[in-house]
Design an enzyme around this catalytic site. Structure first.
Site, PDB file in Angstrom:
ATOM      1  N   PRO A 190       0.834  -1.207   0.000  1.00 51.92           N
ATOM      2  CA  PRO A 190       0.000   0.000   0.000  1.00 51.92           C
ATOM      3  C   PRO A 190       0.870   1.260   0.000  1.00 51.92           C
ATOM      4  CG  PRO A 190      -0.612  -1.484   1.805  1.00 51.92           C
ATOM      5  CD  PRO A 190       0.636  -2.036   1.197  1.00 51.92           C
ATOM      6  N   GLY A 210       2.202   4.930   0.674  1.00 52.53           N
ATOM      7  CA  GLY A 210       2.058   5.867   1.794  1.00 52.53           C
ATOM      8  C   GLY A 210       1.890   5.186   3.140  1.00 52.53           C
ATOM      9  N   LEU A 258       5.523   1.119   4.318  1.00 50.71           N
ATOM     10  CA  LEU A 258       6.022  -0.235   4.024  1.00 50.71           C
ATOM     11  C   LEU A 258       6.985  -0.249   2.836  1.00 50.71           C
ATOM     12  CD1 LEU A 258       2.762  -2.293   4.647  1.00 50.71           C
ATOM     13  CD2 LEU A 258       4.800  -2.193   6.060  1.00 50.71           C
ATOM     14  N   GLY A 259       7.465   0.922   2.469  1.00 55.70           N
ATOM     15  CA  GLY A 259       8.570   0.969   1.504  1.00 55.70           C
ATOM     16  C   GLY A 259       8.168   0.863   0.053  1.00 55.70           C
ATOM     17  N   SER A 298       7.868   3.291  -2.123  1.00 54.50           N
ATOM     18  CA  SER A 298       8.694   4.136  -3.010  1.00 54.50           C
ATOM     19  C   SER A 298      10.077   3.521  -3.205  1.00 54.50           C
ATOM     20  CB  SER A 298       8.778   5.575  -2.498  1.00 54.50           C
ATOM     21  OG  SER A 298       9.305   5.609  -1.207  1.00 54.50           O
ATOM     22  N   ALA A 299      10.635   2.911  -2.147  1.00 51.41           N
ATOM     23  CA  ALA A 299      11.940   2.244  -2.314  1.00 51.41           C
ATOM     24  C   ALA A 299      11.795   1.063  -3.272  1.00 51.41           C
ATOM     25  CB  ALA A 299      12.467   1.760  -0.961  1.00 51.41           C
ATOM     26  N   ALA A 300      10.710   0.296  -3.128  1.00 48.17           N
ATOM     27  CA  ALA A 300      10.549  -0.898  -3.969  1.00 48.17           C
ATOM     28  C   ALA A 300      10.325  -0.520  -5.435  1.00 48.17           C
ATOM     29  CB  ALA A 300       9.404  -1.761  -3.448  1.00 48.17           C
ATOM     30  N   ASP A 346      15.858   2.026   3.458  1.00 44.65           N
ATOM     31  CA  ASP A 346      14.747   1.420   2.706  1.00 44.65           C
ATOM     32  C   ASP A 346      15.233   0.819   1.391  1.00 44.65           C
ATOM     33  OD1 ASP A 346      13.332   2.670   4.692  1.00 44.65           O
ATOM     34  OD2 ASP A 346      11.908   3.668   3.355  1.00 44.65           O
TER      35      ASP A 346
HETATM   36  O1  PMV Z   1       8.911   6.756   5.806  1.00 46.59           O
HETATM   37  P1  PMV Z   1       9.734   5.523   5.807  1.00 46.59           P
HETATM   38  O2  PMV Z   1       9.010   4.292   6.183  1.00 46.59           O
HETATM   39  O3  PMV Z   1      10.533   5.390   4.563  1.00 46.59           O
HETATM   40  O4  PMV Z   1      10.770   5.631   7.010  1.00 46.59           O
HETATM   41  C1  PMV Z   1      11.635   6.669   7.124  1.00 46.59           C
HETATM   42  C2  PMV Z   1      12.650   6.340   8.145  1.00 46.59           C
HETATM   43  C3  PMV Z   1      13.376   7.559   8.704  1.00 46.59           C
HETATM   44  O5  PMV Z   1      14.365   7.068   9.584  1.00 46.59           O
HETATM   45  C4  PMV Z   1      12.412   8.439   9.479  1.00 46.59           C
HETATM   46  C5  PMV Z   1      14.011   8.397   7.611  1.00 46.59           C
HETATM   47  C6  PMV Z   1      15.130   7.668   6.876  1.00 46.59           C
HETATM   48  O6  PMV Z   1      15.324   7.985   5.695  1.00 46.59           O
HETATM   49  O7  PMV Z   1      15.835   6.833   7.471  1.00 46.59           O
END
Ligand code: PMV
Length: 306
Positions: free
Chosen positions: A79, A81, A84-85, A87-89, A129
């Site tokens: 999902p 926002g 759970l990552g 945007s990284a995935a 991430d």
């Molecule tokens: O928003 P998320 O789930 O990608 O988490 C960010 C994690 C932080 O430590 C707040 C920021 C980071 O880039 O490490």
């Protein structure tokens, strides 16, 4: 060409990691799948590639693709926002596709590029991430280099060492608040607090100590210990001001059924996570308190060609 990359959970150390403390992230069995092929113009999921609608894909292509135009299609189980990552995935799977179409997959280089893309789109970030989505399983991120070192990533004066962390099979239930809270402002608010309040600096260091202990507890598969550390980590994150009434309510609601629970990711909204064998009761408690339960499992592979 179909590439997939996993979503993630930060188990320990979010926010503190931005100040150079260690953190632990786990890949979870929700995946982003991406196909990429050559086409007359750039298209993403049936639309023209746009820097606003497709910020991560646009940045990945502009920085790292020199070939003919591409069509990129993505299908996500993560999902957006939710912390759970996703945007990284998406970044890792698209860059994995671009690499496979040109020089071939190179994980350290992919993790480095994915971090550059996330930083360009999000502003100040750590590479946690993008590294866990690339590597899979678990990663331990520290400013010191230790055993099981995978790769190191630098930006301006900062340098992170990313290590492999062997993760046991864990049963986790995520509770998504449904509230999308952007990471950047939350990171900035913690930075302001830490620069003005010496207590906040100590909380950040305490979170770092929890991450170190948490990595040891994971290696021993000490689930009681992990649960206690998650509870402590949540209280410290709440002190840093990044929890929310909804997150606190979900963490409280699952307490009777779980070994431990905490917010995960940037906070403000997003998600919490509970370590539990009682998936059904935990999920019901999350739903009753307005959250969306998502059961996830760990120990999954990183980026791969499907
Ligand atoms: O928003 P998320 O789930 O990608 O988490 C960010 C994690 C932080 O430590 C707040 C920021 C980071 O880039 O490490």
């Amino acid at each position: 060409m179909m590439i997939s990359a996993p979503g993630k959970l930060i188990l320990f150390g979010e926010h503190a990691v931005v100040f150079g403390e260690p953190a632990v992230a786990l890949a979870v069995d929700l995946r982003m799948r991406c196909e990429a092929f050559r086409s007359p113009t750039y298209r993403v999921n049936g639309q023209a590639l746009s820097p606003d609608r497709h910020a991560y894909i646009f940045s990945a292509i502009s920085r790292y693709w020199k070939g003919e135009p591409l069509t990129v299609n993505t299908v996500s189980e993560i999902p957006s926002g939710s912390g759970l990552g996703s945007s990284a995935a998406v970044t890792v799977s698209v860059l994995g596709g671009l690499m496979s179409l040109s020089t071939g997959m190179d994980e350290p280089l992919l993790a480095e590029r994915a971090f550059q893309v996330e930083s360009e789109v999000q502003g100040r970030a750590s590479p946690i991430d993008t590294s866990v989505s690339t590597h899979g399983n678990g990663v331990y991120l520290d400013t010191e280099r230790g055993d099981d070192h995978l790769w190191s990533i630098s930006m301006d004066t900062r340098r992170w060492h990313i290590h492999h962390l062997e993760v046991p099979e864990l049963s986790l239930v995520v509770g998504y608040t449904g509230i999308h809270a952007p990471t950047g402002p939350l990171v900035s608010s913690v930075k302001r607090l830490v620069s003005t309040d010496p207590k906040a600096r100590r909380w950040v260091e305490e979170i770092g100590e929890i991450s170190r202990e948490g990595a040891r507890a994971l290696r021993r598969n000490d689930q009681e210990g992990l649960g206690e550390l998650m509870d402590r980590n949540h209280r410290l994150l709440a002190s840093l001001g990044v929890s929310s009434p909804q997150l606190d309510a979900l963490v409280e609601a699952v307490r009777p059924y779980s070994r431990g629970a905490k917010l995960t990711g940037a906070g403000g909204g997003g998600s919490m996570v509970a370590l539990t064998d009682r998936v059904r009761e935990t999920s019901v408690a999350i739903r009753k308190n307005g959250g969306r339960p998502i059961a996830v499992h760990t120990g999954v592979p990183g980026v791969r060609v499907e």
